[in-house]
Design a protein around this motif. Structure first.
Motif, PDB file in Angstrom:
ATOM      1  N   VAL A 132       0.847  -1.196   0.000  1.00  0.00           N
ATOM      2  CA  VAL A 132       0.000   0.000   0.000  1.00  0.00           C
ATOM      3  C   VAL A 132       0.882   1.244   0.000  1.00  0.00           C
ATOM      4  O   VAL A 132       1.834   1.350   0.776  1.00  0.00           O
ATOM      5  CB  VAL A 132      -0.948  -0.009   1.221  1.00  0.00           C
ATOM      6  N   LEU A 133       0.569   2.193  -0.888  1.00  0.00           N
ATOM      7  CA  LEU A 133       1.367   3.407  -1.069  1.00  0.00           C
ATOM      8  C   LEU A 133       0.545   4.629  -0.656  1.00  0.00           C
ATOM      9  O   LEU A 133      -0.688   4.556  -0.574  1.00  0.00           O
ATOM     10  CB  LEU A 133       1.791   3.515  -2.545  1.00  0.00           C
ATOM     11  N   PRO A 134       1.214   5.758  -0.400  1.00  0.00           N
ATOM     12  CA  PRO A 134       0.461   6.952   0.032  1.00  0.00           C
ATOM     13  C   PRO A 134      -0.462   7.462  -1.077  1.00  0.00           C
ATOM     14  O   PRO A 134      -0.152   7.332  -2.265  1.00  0.00           O
ATOM     15  CB  PRO A 134       1.566   7.990   0.314  1.00  0.00           C
ATOM     16  N   HIS A 135      -1.578   8.036  -0.657  1.00  0.00           N
ATOM     17  CA  HIS A 135      -2.541   8.512  -1.657  1.00  0.00           C
ATOM     18  C   HIS A 135      -3.021   9.916  -1.313  1.00  0.00           C
ATOM     19  O   HIS A 135      -2.898  10.375  -0.179  1.00  0.00           O
ATOM     20  CB  HIS A 135      -3.745   7.568  -1.716  1.00  0.00           C
ATOM     21  N   LEU A 136      -3.594  10.560  -2.325  1.00  0.00           N
ATOM     22  CA  LEU A 136      -4.339  11.814  -2.129  1.00  0.00           C
ATOM     23  C   LEU A 136      -5.671  11.643  -2.856  1.00  0.00           C
ATOM     24  O   LEU A 136      -5.681  11.316  -4.049  1.00  0.00           O
ATOM     25  CB  LEU A 136      -3.586  13.009  -2.726  1.00  0.00           C
ATOM     26  N   GLY A 186      -0.286  19.801  -2.023  1.00  0.00           N
ATOM     27  CA  GLY A 186       1.174  19.698  -2.084  1.00  0.00           C
ATOM     28  C   GLY A 186       1.676  19.546  -3.505  1.00  0.00           C
ATOM     29  O   GLY A 186       1.252  20.259  -4.414  1.00  0.00           O
ATOM     30  N   ALA A 187       2.561  18.570  -3.675  1.00  0.00           N
ATOM     31  CA  ALA A 187       3.191  18.374  -4.980  1.00  0.00           C
ATOM     32  C   ALA A 187       2.214  17.829  -6.018  1.00  0.00           C
ATOM     33  O   ALA A 187       2.533  17.796  -7.214  1.00  0.00           O
ATOM     34  CB  ALA A 187       4.376  17.429  -4.827  1.00  0.00           C
ATOM     35  N   ARG A 188       1.057  17.400  -5.562  1.00  0.00           N
ATOM     36  CA  ARG A 188       0.083  16.868  -6.530  1.00  0.00           C
ATOM     37  C   ARG A 188      -0.646  17.987  -7.274  1.00  0.00           C
ATOM     38  O   ARG A 188      -1.418  17.734  -8.179  1.00  0.00           O
ATOM     39  CB  ARG A 188      -0.932  15.978  -5.804  1.00  0.00           C
ATOM     40  N   ALA A 189      -0.453  19.234  -6.825  1.00  0.00           N
ATOM     41  CA  ALA A 189      -1.056  20.383  -7.511  1.00  0.00           C
ATOM     42  C   ALA A 189      -0.069  20.913  -8.538  1.00  0.00           C
ATOM     43  O   ALA A 189       1.082  21.179  -8.219  1.00  0.00           O
ATOM     44  CB  ALA A 189      -1.407  21.459  -6.500  1.00  0.00           C
ATOM     45  N   THR A 226      -5.282  13.309  -8.316  1.00  0.00           N
ATOM     46  CA  THR A 226      -5.742  12.552  -7.140  1.00  0.00           C
ATOM     47  C   THR A 226      -5.790  11.066  -7.474  1.00  0.00           C
ATOM     48  O   THR A 226      -5.886  10.686  -8.649  1.00  0.00           O
ATOM     49  CB  THR A 226      -7.147  13.004  -6.701  1.00  0.00           C
ATOM     50  N   ASN A 227      -5.769  10.260  -6.431  1.00  0.00           N
ATOM     51  CA  ASN A 227      -5.884   8.806  -6.623  1.00  0.00           C
ATOM     52  C   ASN A 227      -7.362   8.426  -6.634  1.00  0.00           C
ATOM     53  O   ASN A 227      -7.871   7.767  -5.725  1.00  0.00           O
ATOM     54  CB  ASN A 227      -5.121   8.076  -5.522  1.00  0.00           C
ATOM     55  N   THR A 228      -8.016   8.879  -7.677  1.00  0.00           N
ATOM     56  CA  THR A 228      -9.446   8.605  -7.830  1.00  0.00           C
ATOM     57  C   THR A 228      -9.699   8.227  -9.284  1.00  0.00           C
ATOM     58  O   THR A 228      -8.868   8.515 -10.163  1.00  0.00           O
ATOM     59  CB  THR A 228     -10.288   9.844  -7.483  1.00  0.00           C
TER      60      THR A 228
END
Lengths: 325, 721
Positions: free
Chosen positions: B119-123, B133-136, B326-328
């Motif tokens: 399992v890895l970190p998600h947003l 954060g860096a996902r933007a 995002t992880n969606t």
């Protein structure tokens, strides 16, 4: 859905003999409106399903010297339409009639309404009744729009029962039967807040069947008011049931019970006591509403439910006293 | 070159079938349940396919062990979709699939597959851009004029925050198909918005020639822009069939997976500042917007919406947009992609500006039409006035917060623009010697009435009743049509059908002319006859005329609309609409009820006013559902979509809709523009109009759609910090 043994007993004696001493062995099937989806989602994986719809003595609404006896397999629709219930116990009739799904009203039973599992989306998605992850509640840090504003944890789901608040307000009792015998407990004791994953949110034991509800002879004005966004097929966001005994022109005693705001129906004792000796007016109803939500502990996204609960109390009181807002 | 036939539509007053409102041809089949959707089909030896999906929002597959599943009696095939090493970027991603003789066995087998994940970190949430954060990622800045100076000089400046969430398509028939792959042939029965191109795309995935792929679909249970390709499940379904010895496999997504991975409408959030004069003229616009459409980031709504013509835009503006990954599940087109978002953000900000200036927003919108495209300024002006009239705006509209009592009434405006030019389409019309008429076109009817309008065009052109036309659609054996997307179908099929029917009729005139002692160009088709223009007594019945068809026994002619060079005498593009919501808000519960919803809409020449109105009704119903109820709830800690169901993913019921008043803007100046698509435009402005009506009723802006009790009470009780 896991395979299971299906039994269809014709008597309560047979039925209770089919139940087991611990949860997970057998589930009781009546309307099936909740159990089937629990089984499809693998939240309940009973080895045996005991259908109680064929047991004649579990049906019917009968007037007795003490009040009304409502059988566990009476449907919500039967309850809502029953002339005695409508005349003497409007809080109960309102609560049943308010269930905004014709399918659930016609299939769902009185016993099932009390025994249904919470609708909490964390529970339904398999995160557990208390929805804990690594020692922290997923609910308090998560999406708690539809969760509890009373109770203070560790459970934050809300009781899904539509009838529970009305039955508590009306001081009803429930009868629970096992192979060892029957016990009768006040409705308010039927609902419990679980402290861990292994306990349930009701006092029913795994080897018991809820057989009937006993409502005292009517001597009250009562009403239920539900706040629900959609006209149909939607769960209430908050509800209130009230029962008032009048003493001449003023309130003798009042019981106010909130629904969908805590892991159990939530009695607002102080608000009920405050009403004693007062007339029901828009002002006193509003003040009672405010008193009823005192001590609420809303979560990050559900402060709005405090307003809804307050409004539900006010509107239920005005409806019970037939005062126009 | 011979004379080019005159394909143009008959004049409005001369039309017999076009402009009439016959009921939709497939209505009885659908209402009675006789219509068979692809997910209803039950071919002999059918197997049931079920997916195993990933419960995590971000994970790497460490191992997949299917051995136990393969041993279960009744399992015919197991296919691993995401083998060890695959990095999964959203919950619901397909990991493996099983085919079995019953659905129950397939589900049991899926349960027996053992997958280990790292399992890895998600947003998964984007409402707060600061948390991304860096996902933007900065996705562009536009600067024009001198906004800073313009805001300083502006007599009125308003600022607001607005948001419209991710929603899912909720097609009642989920994504999927039944496929049989036997030998070198593949038969597919998909639920698709593009019958014509399905074979080519599926064939490419399977490395099977498109010529060997047969595709058939009679009915589709909803698409809304989410069903254009065969998707990965088309390929997986085919492989399950192949591994099962060529037995047909039905693989449709279950509801939770449908909600998670089969498409959604991107969100859009913005902080918007508008400056302008006391009269309501906007002189400056500044917006900082952000959005997600899943892992790839997602769309950027065109701001300011409509009021942004390149030749005469708002003179000073600054736009900054941020895309959030995002992880969606990935976005797909949702009935006018980007436009609901743009309409909501823009119309909300303009309404707030009008309120700040103490002006009626109707006047402010009209005044600022100076920034809209010149060709549509008059159209919008007319539509604003018509919508005001139908909503009793002058009588019912009050300044913000002037409504008394606990139930407040308010009115709000929204407007829309759309293209809707016809797509490339080919139609074949065959006139048989016995008089029967066959119309073949490889299109699909999304429930919009495509069958009915093709039949109307053919009947009008041939001078026949609709019952005389035998129409076939929904197969890739038919002449190629195109994807039903972008509101392009009605333009495409009406043009191709008109041209094919005119061409066929010209041949019939050639065959019948000698018997009538006339030349072909003197003939016309009307009332079931072929007759000499101006001498109606010189006529042949349709059947008698068709008997003159020569040895070939039939006339078969083609009509084509080419999207790159469209049939301008028949179709065009560019529509506008104005809508008004009239709502009541109970400020003690935050519940919003629609009293009345007015939709004024143009779409050029209207072939069937009843079906056009139905399109608008449907769009408004869907839009009210999004305005009041729909949102995707993502859980930050687990990465799960919490309401991937029909229980807490709330959709409006008919009791929630209120009265809808549809006004089709049928005027000669619109009619002469020809046929224009209508599927999307009326779905654009509803969140805008409802949101504005709520603000007008309660006196404060509820920033975030949907207008639910939590959002409304949070705004009323000052919890929007």
């Amino acid at each position: 859905m896991q395979a299971f043994e299906y039994s269809n007993p014709a008597s309560l004696k047979e039925a209770t003999a089919l139940l087991a001493a611990s949860w997970g062995e057998a589930d009781v099937l009546a309307g099936g409106t909740d159990l089937i989806s629990l089984m499809k989602d693998s939240l309940h994986t009973p080895k045996r399903v005991v259908n109680i719809k064929s047991i004649h003595e579990l049906g019917g609404i009968v007037r007795t010297a003490a009040g009304l006896r409502i059988g566990a397999t009476v449907t919500m629709d039967e309850l809502a339409r029953n002339a005695e219930v409508r005349a003497g116990y409007p809080a109960l009739a309102d609560a049943a009639a308010g269930i905004p799904s014709p399918q659930i009203r016609h299939m769902g039973t009185v016993g099932g309404d009390l025994c249904q599992r919470p609708r909490c989306w964390y529970y339904r998605q398999g995160f557990g009744l208390l929805a804990m992850k690594e020692g922290k509640s997923l609910v308090t840090g998560g999406e708690n729009q539809y969760h509890a504003i009373f109770g203070g944890g560790p459970a934050y789901f809300v009781s899904a029962s539509s009838l529970g608040p009305a039955l508590i307000a009306l001081e009803a009792k429930v009868r629970l039967l096992s192979a060892k015998g029957a016990r009768v407990i006040p409705a308010i004791e039927f609902f419990v807040t679980p402290q861990d994953e292994s306990t349930r949110e009701i006092a029913l034991r795994p080897d018991e069947i809820l057989t009937e509800i006993l409502v005292l002879a009517a001597a009250t004005h009562s009403a239920t008011y539900e706040v629900r966004q959609k006209e149909a097929l939607d769960w209430p966001l908050a509800a209130a049931s009230v029962a008032i005994k009048m003493k001449g022109p003023v309130v003798g005693s009042a019981r106010i019970v909130l629904g969908h705001v805590a892991p159990t129906p939530w009695e607002a004792t102080a608000a009920g006591e405050w009403l004693a000796g007062k007339n029901i007016t828009v002002e006193t109803a509003e003040a009672a509403g405010k008193a009823a939500v005192e001590g609420a502990q809303p979560l990050s996204h559900n402060t709005y439910k405090v307003t809804l609960a307050k409004t539900a109390v006010k509107r239920a009181l005005l409806a019970a006293a037939k005062v126009r807002a | 070159m011979a004379n080019t036939p005159d394909y143009s539509w008959p004049p409005m007053e001369a039309r017999k079938v076009i402009g009439q409102s016959p009921k939709r041809l497939d209505g009885p089949a659908k209402a009675s349940g006789r219509a068979r959707y692809s997910s209803d089909l039950n071919p002999k030896d059918l197997l049931f396919g079920v997916y195993l999906t990933c419960p995590h929002a971000h994970a790497r597959v460490t191992s997949v062990d299917t051995s136990a599943a393969e041993k279960i009696q009744g399992v015919t095939a197991v296919h691993v979709v995401s083998p060890a090493g695959t990095e999964i970027q959203w919950q619901g991603t397909e990991v493996a699939a099983v085919a079995a003789v019953t659905e129950e066995i397939a589900r049991d087998a899926v349960g027996a597959i053992k997958v280990v994940y790292e399992v890895l970190p998600h947003l998964v949430k984007e409402e707060d851009v600061a948390q991304a954060g860096a996902r933007a990622k900065a996705a562009g800045e536009i600067l024009k004029g001198d906004p800073a100076a313009a805001f300083q000089q502006a007599a009125v400046v308003s600022e607001g925050h607005y948001g419209i969430p991710v929603i899912t398509h909720c097609c009642l028939e989920p994504h999927g198909q039944t496929i049989q792959w036997q030998g070198d042939s593949v038969w597919a029965w998909p639920s698709t918005q593009d019958v014509t191109h399905y074979a080519g795309q599926l064939g490419q995935n399977l490395k099977v020639p498109a010529a060997n792929v047969k595709v058939k679909m009679d009915y589709i249970g909803g698409g809304f822009g989410s069903k254009f390709s065969p998707d990965s499940w088309g390929e997986v379904c085919a492989r399950l069939s192949q591994k099962s010895g060529g037995r047909p496999v039905r693989l449709f997504l279950d509801r939770a997976t449908e909600q998670r991975i089969a498409g959604n409408r991107p969100s859009a959030y913005a902080d918007i500042k508008i400056g302008g004069g006391k009269d309501g003229t906007i002189t400056a616009w500044e917006s900082h917007s952000w959005a997600t459409g899943g892992f790839t980031g997602g769309g950027s709504p065109p701001l300011p919406y409509i009021l942004d013509d390149s030749n005469h835009p708002i003179p000073n503006k600054r736009l900054v947009h941020t895309a959030i990954s995002t992880n969606t599940g990935p976005f797909r087109a949702w009935r006018a992609p980007n436009n609901q978002q743009a309409a909501y953000l823009t119309c909300s900000a303009v309404e707030d500006f009008a309120a700040k200036a103490g002006l009626d927003p109707l006047g402010v919108f009209k005044l600022n039409l100076q920034y809209a495209p010149k060709v549509r300024q008059d159209l919008y002006g007319y539509q604003f006035d018509k919508a005001a009239e139908l909503s009793e705006w002058k009588k019912l509209w009050k300044l913000r917060g002037q409504s008394a009592g606990p139930v407040k009434r308010g009115l709000g405006l929204g407007f829309s623009a759309w293209g809707g030019g016809g797509h490339t389409s080919q139609c074949n019309v065959t006139l048989h010697a016995d008089g029967s008429v066959q119309v073949d076109i490889g299109t699909q009817d999304l429930g919009t009435g495509t069958r009915t309008i093709i039949t109307q065009v053919a009947a009008e052109t041939l001078g026949l009743p609709m019952a005389a036309i035998k129409l076939t659609i929904g197969s890739n054996d038919l002449p190629p049509d195109n994807a039903s997307g972008g509101s392009t179908t009605v333009g495409g099929v009406s043009a191709s059908t008109r041209k094919a029917a005119v061409n066929a009729l010209a041949k019939l005139f050639d065959a019948a002319a000698p018997a009538l002692g006339a030349t072909a160009d003197q003939l016309e088709a009307a009332n079931g006859q072929i007759r000499v223009k101006g001498s109606p007594s010189k006529s042949l019945t349709w059947t008698a005329a068709c008997k003159k068809i020569g040895a070939a026994g039939k006339i078969a002619e083609t009509g084509i609309n080419d999207q790159r060079n469209p049939s301008r005498e028949l179709i065009s593009s560019g529509t506008g609409g104005v809508q008004v919501a009239d709502v009541s808000v109970d400020i003690e519960t935050g519940i919003v009820k629609i009293n009345r919803y007015v939709a004024v809409q143009d779409c050029g020449l209207i072939i069937n006013p009843r079906l056009a109105e139905s399109q608008v009704y449907g769009a408004v119903i869907m839009g009210i559902s999004t305005a009041l109820f729909e949102r995707r709830f993502m859980d930050a800690a687990t990465g799960a979509m919490l309401n991937a169901d029909m229980e807490f993913y709330k959709l409006a019921g008919i009791g929630d809709i209120g009265e809808i008043k549809v006004y089709m803007d049928i005027r000669p100046e619109n009619d002469k523009r020809g046929v224009i698509g209508l599927g999307e435009p009326p779905a654009i402005a509803i969140c805008a109009a409802v949101g504005n009506a709520v603000a007008n009723a309660i006196g404060v802006r509820v920033p975030h759609i949907p207008m639910t009790p939590d959002h409304v009470l949070d705004a009323l009780e000052g919890r929007n910090a």
